[in-house]
Design a protein around this motif. Structure first.
Motif: not given
Length: 437
Positions: A362, A364, A393, A397, A399, A434
């Motif tokens: 994941r 960010g 996240a 993903q 984010l 996202e």
């Protein structure tokens, strides 16, 4: 953060040379660069940080050599000799009101600084990625053979303005940016003329006359100028010290400046300070989902092997996306990017790549103002913000913050709203998106 200083002009006859002054001395350092305009370096993120760091412990004077940037062009029918280039440096030093400065010469500027130091008192002399002569000779076996220099000259003639030369000499940057740097530095004809000028330089005769304390720095794996060129300078200058630092770039300001300045500062000032630089940058945090229970179930040996593969794959994508690894957190990375979209593309590529190892990643991404402490680590609320986005996240993903969405408004990246969120340790509620490619 120190802004780009105003451009001033020194005059030698009818020739005008653009220069800038930043910071406060003593000491006074004159950066004698070459091949790319110093005025442009002040506008480029990584290079300007190097100048700001130098200016944090000196009064720093930078200038565009003749034929570059805002200085006057070279008349191709009258290519400057080394004496002309030294006279240009004398004009800049006089215009800036300096006496007994520290000279910091790189590329062909190292040859110019060396000759100046052989004729004038200077407080200290620093030569980085320089040379005394380019062509091979019977008494200079380390030089380049004529056919190699012919190929380089032809490359200038055919490729200048396309970004290829810049991206060979230094850490690759986006093609559009590399092209802009070359085109804004000088024209193609001027680039060829400058190479002809450099090809003719030979300052070996001046080296034994240098009496100032001298530091010769060379990047160990320099792809353009082998370290033998630096060794020659250090051997030929009485009492000179040679410092080999890690790296491959001839244009070191952009990606190898900190190791170089780490050596320069104590040589100039007798001490080394912690440089804190405030800047706006894009930060990417990655993290392996459920890493703790997975490590427990696999055991130390298997988990360590898996992490090694994870790190190698993620680092390949960081390099491909022109990211700068700030730190590895054990099961993830903090990476800084100059181009916000590159951070998202890197994150997505890493997620897909790591899936092949049976791991879920994941990420960010946030844009904000941070402090850089010393050579590497970033700190500040914006770093915490990016880390909290990553922690929020889900598997697979990426984010991002509203600031990232705005920065990528004209890109092909889509942003799907994920509502407002409270991020632990970050006051207030924040729009989260996202990112999808």
């Amino acid at each position: 953060m120190l802004a780009a200083p105003p451009i001033q002009f020194a005059q030698r006859g009818r020739l005008h040379l653009a220069y800038q002054v930043a910071g406060t001395g003593p000491p006074d350092i004159v950066y004698v660069g070459g091949s790319f305009a110093a005025t442009l370096a002040w506008d480029e993120h990584a290079s300007s940080r190097a100048f700001r760091r130098l200016a944090s412990f000196s009064r720093l004077v930078t200038y565009d050599q003749v034929g570059m940037g805002y200085s006057d062009p070279i008349d191709p029918s009258s290519v400057p000799a080394v004496d002309d280039l030294v006279a240009d440096l004398e004009a800049v030093i006089d215009a800036a009101g300096l006496s007994d400065p520290v000279l910091f010469g790189t590329h062909n500027g190292a040859a110019v600084a060396a000759v100046y130091a052989s004729r004038h008192p200077v407080q200290r002399l620093i030569l980085c990625n320089g040379w005394a002569r380019l062509p091979v000779a019977d008494d200079y076996p380390i030089g380049f053979h004529p056919e190699i220099l012919d190929e380089v000259e032809e490359s200038y003639r055919e490729n200048w303005g396309q970004g290829r030369i810049t991206n060979y000499w230094s850490r690759p940057r986006p093609e559009v940016e590399a092209r802009r740097l070359e085109l804004n530095s000088t024209s193609r004809n001027q680039a060829v003329t400058l190479f002809t000028m450099n090809r003719d330089l030979d300052v070996r005769h001046a080296l034994s006359s240098i009496a100032s304390p001298t530091l010769v720095i060379h990047l160990e794996d320099n792809v353009m100028m082998p370290s033998a060129f630096g060794r020659y300078l250090a051997d030929a200058i009485p009492g000179a010290r040679l410092a080999l630092v890690p790296g491959r770039d001839q244009i070191f300001l952009r990606s190898n400046a900190d190791p170089v300045i780490d050596v320069i500062e104590p040589f100039v000032t007798g001490t080394r300070t912690l440089f804190v630089d405030r800047m706006t940058t894009t930060m990417l945090f990655t993290d392996i989902v459920d890493s703790t229970p997975m490590a427990a179930s696999l055991g130390d040996d298997r988990w360590s092997e898996l992490i090694d593969h994870h790190n190698a794959r993620v680092r390949r994508h960081i390099k491909k996306a022109n990211g700068q690894e700030v730190k590895c957190t054990g099961d993830g990375f903090l990476v800084a990017f100059e181009v916000t979209g590159d951070a998202i593309r890197c994150a997505q590529a890493a997620i897909e790549s790591i899936a092949g190892l049976g791991l879920e990643l994941r990420a960010g991404v946030h844009v904000g103002e941070v402090s850089r402490m010393g050579s590497h680590d970033l700190s500040g609320l914006a770093v915490h913000f990016a880390q909290r986005l990553c922690a929020r996240a889900g598997s697979g993903q990426v984010l991002v913050s509203e600031a990232v969405r705005v920065a990528c408004a004209k890109s092909d990246i889509t942003f799907e709203p994920r509502g407002k969120a409270e991020l632990k340790g970050v006051p207030g509620e924040w729009e989260v998106f996202e990112a999808r490619l």
